[in-house]
Design a protein around this motif. Structure first.
Motif, mmCIF file in Angstrom:
data_model
loop_
_atom_site.group_PDB
_atom_site.id
_atom_site.type_symbol
_atom_site.label_atom_id
_atom_site.label_comp_id
_atom_site.label_asym_id
_atom_site.label_seq_id
_atom_site.Cartn_x
_atom_site.Cartn_y
_atom_site.Cartn_z
ATOM 1 N N ILE A 241 0.853 -1.197 0.000
ATOM 2 C CA ILE A 241 0.000 0.000 0.000
ATOM 3 C C ILE A 241 0.886 1.244 0.000
ATOM 4 O O ILE A 241 1.885 1.296 0.717
ATOM 5 N N ASP A 242 0.502 2.240 -0.790
ATOM 6 C CA ASP A 242 1.129 3.563 -0.702
ATOM 7 C C ASP A 242 0.536 4.214 0.559
ATOM 8 O O ASP A 242 -0.615 4.650 0.550
ATOM 9 N N GLU A 243 1.328 4.243 1.631
ATOM 10 C CA GLU A 243 0.791 4.636 2.946
ATOM 11 C C GLU A 243 0.333 6.096 2.978
ATOM 12 O O GLU A 243 -0.660 6.422 3.633
ATOM 13 N N ASP A 244 1.041 6.978 2.270
ATOM 14 C CA ASP A 244 0.612 8.386 2.244
ATOM 15 C C ASP A 244 -0.767 8.497 1.602
ATOM 16 O O ASP A 244 -1.633 9.248 2.077
ATOM 17 N N PHE A 263 3.501 -2.252 7.761
ATOM 18 C CA PHE A 263 3.647 -0.824 7.451
ATOM 19 C C PHE A 263 4.829 -0.604 6.513
ATOM 20 O O PHE A 263 5.714 -1.454 6.422
ATOM 21 N N GLU A 264 4.834 0.576 5.870
ATOM 22 C CA GLU A 264 5.959 0.878 4.976
ATOM 23 C C GLU A 264 7.256 0.933 5.764
ATOM 24 O O GLU A 264 8.298 0.503 5.287
ATOM 25 N N ARG A 265 7.195 1.517 6.983
ATOM 26 C CA ARG A 265 8.375 1.519 7.857
ATOM 27 C C ARG A 265 7.998 0.839 9.156
ATOM 28 O O ARG A 265 7.004 1.200 9.779
ATOM 29 N N GLU A 266 8.791 -0.171 9.566
ATOM 30 C CA GLU A 266 8.538 -0.846 10.841
ATOM 31 C C GLU A 266 9.798 -0.763 11.694
ATOM 32 O O GLU A 266 10.890 -0.991 11.164
ATOM 33 N N PRO A 267 9.687 -0.449 13.002
ATOM 34 C CA PRO A 267 8.471 -0.061 13.699
ATOM 35 C C PRO A 267 7.862 1.218 13.106
ATOM 36 O O PRO A 267 8.597 2.084 12.601
ATOM 37 N N LEU A 268 6.541 1.320 13.219
ATOM 38 C CA LEU A 268 5.828 2.506 12.721
ATOM 39 C C LEU A 268 6.339 3.744 13.460
ATOM 40 O O LEU A 268 6.336 3.775 14.694
#
Ligand SMILES: NC(=O)c1ccc[n+]([C@@H]2O[C@H](COP(=O)([O-])OP(=O)(O)OC[C@H]3O[C@@H](n4cnc5c(N)ncnc54)[C@H](O)[C@@H]3O)[C@@H](O)[C@H]2O)c1
Ligand SMILES: O=C(O)[C@H](O)CO
Length: 326
Positions: A241-244, A263-268
């Motif tokens: 998913i494109d999180e933005d 998420f795109e970056r983990e940890p969020l």
């Protein structure tokens, strides 16, 4: 002499003992800035590698000239450069099947928690609001007998379809590159193109691996095709998913809500807007995180490494063409 291996995850004691019986083990609890130099040093002599997380890319593989096999304690292997491993004749082993049912439970849990707003209303009670009356502003939306659209109908997709069809009487749509006749027959699932799935589903559930084809498969254009009442669930990989774009769609009401385990970056990051939105249920990548399943994954990964370094691989190999060559 026992082959040298590097372990970069804490294992249950009996599984650690099993590794020690077969190999000379250099162990790290996890990969971090502090442990990385010693990890690189240990890699120089390692024939095997076992753990989870971290990026195992071409640069890192170049530091491990004796490596014959890596065993990841996960089914997903997007953090490995598989082409480079294959070029170097390094087997990559993973843990499919053992976690399938648990991850499908997590997906179902996220669907229920998001649709019925369970975490939000839990916080409402704890904040002392239960003296106020519960009204339509707090109502959720039904899950049973709705339409679920599953992206990726592999092991986890099938286990989710089973729950949705038999447990919740849901209509099942799915999108994969090729239809899955077993899903059609067992769960009356209907294979369809992505646009049809997005337009018709009440719940869009991602069970896809992360690849160059699936990266940002769901962006603004796809979110715009979903129903305003739809809920997006992701337990595949964050960057699908494109999180933005998702944050924007959750803010402006393009879709109703989302339940996210990845998420795109983990940890969020703490400053992520996802933390501020009430119409999102967040889980810290716990798809497979039960005592039973995490033990099963670790056991599977240990057995995989033993098989790989003994030349007795029968299953769970990502690049089996090498096993044949051996
Ligand atoms: N959240 C978690 O903790 C957790 C746990 C386990 C697995 N996962 C993720 O779930 C993924 C799926 O696991 P699985 O065991 O079901 O794998 P699988 O290989 O059995 O299923 C993947 C499915 O995705 C489909 N697919 C792949 N690329 C596609 C594309 N470009 N377009 C459409 N369909 C495509 C495949 O055809 C297959 O049906 C893993 O790769 C991992 O990333 C997450
Ligand atoms: O791929 C998997 O097995 C899970 O995401 C855990 O990393």
């Amino acid at each position: 002499m026992k082959p040298a291996i590097v372990l970069y995850k804490t294992l249950p004691a009996d599984l650690r003992q099993k590794l020690d019986e077969h190999f000379s083990v250099t162990a790290f609890d996890e990969l971090s800035h502090q442990t990385f130099p010693a990890f690189l040093q240990a890699l120089k002599n390692a024939e095997g590698l076992i753990g989870s997380g971290g990026r195992i890319d071409a640069d890192l593989l170049a530091q491990a000239p004796k490596l014959r096999a890596a065993s990841t304690i996960s089914v997903g292997y997007d953090n490995f450069d598989v082409d480079e491993m294959t070029r170097r004749n390094v087997l990559l082993m993973h843990t499919p099947t053992v976690l399938t049912e648990t991850v499908a439970d997590t997906l179902m849990g996220l669907m229920l928690a998001t649709a019925r707003r369970i975490p939000e209303l839990d916080a409402w009670i704890r904040d002392g609001h239960w003296n106020d009356s519960l009204g339509a502003d707090h109502y959720g939306t039904d899950v049973h007998h709705k339409t679920v659209g599953i992206l990726g109908m592999g092991r986890i997709g099938m286990a989710l379809a089973q729950r949705a069809h038999f447990g919740f009487g849901m209509k099942v749509l799915y999108n994969t590159r090729t239809p899955n006749p077993e899903a059609n027959q067992k769960y009356q699932a209907q294979h369809c193109d992505l646009d049809t799935l997005l337009a018709q589903s009440d719940f869009v559930c991602i069970t896809l691996p992360l690849t160059s084809q699936t990266h940002h498969m769901i962006g603004r254009a796809q979110l715009d095709k979903m129903k305003k009442s739809a809920i997006l669930i992701n337990a595949g990989r964050g960057p699908v998913i494109d999180e933005d774009a998702l944050i924007e769609a959750l803010k402006d009401g393009t879709i109703l809500a989302a339940g996210l385990d990845v998420f795109e970056r983990e940890p969020l990051p703490h400053d992520s807007d996802l933390m501020k939105l009430k119409n999102v249920v967040l889980a810290p990548h716990i798809g497979s995180a039960t005592h039973e399943t995490r033990y099963g994954m670790a056991e599977c990964a240990v057995d995989n490494l033993i098989a790989a370094l003994n030349g007795t691989v029968k299953e769970n190999c990502v690049n089996p063409q090498i096993a044949v060559k051996n």
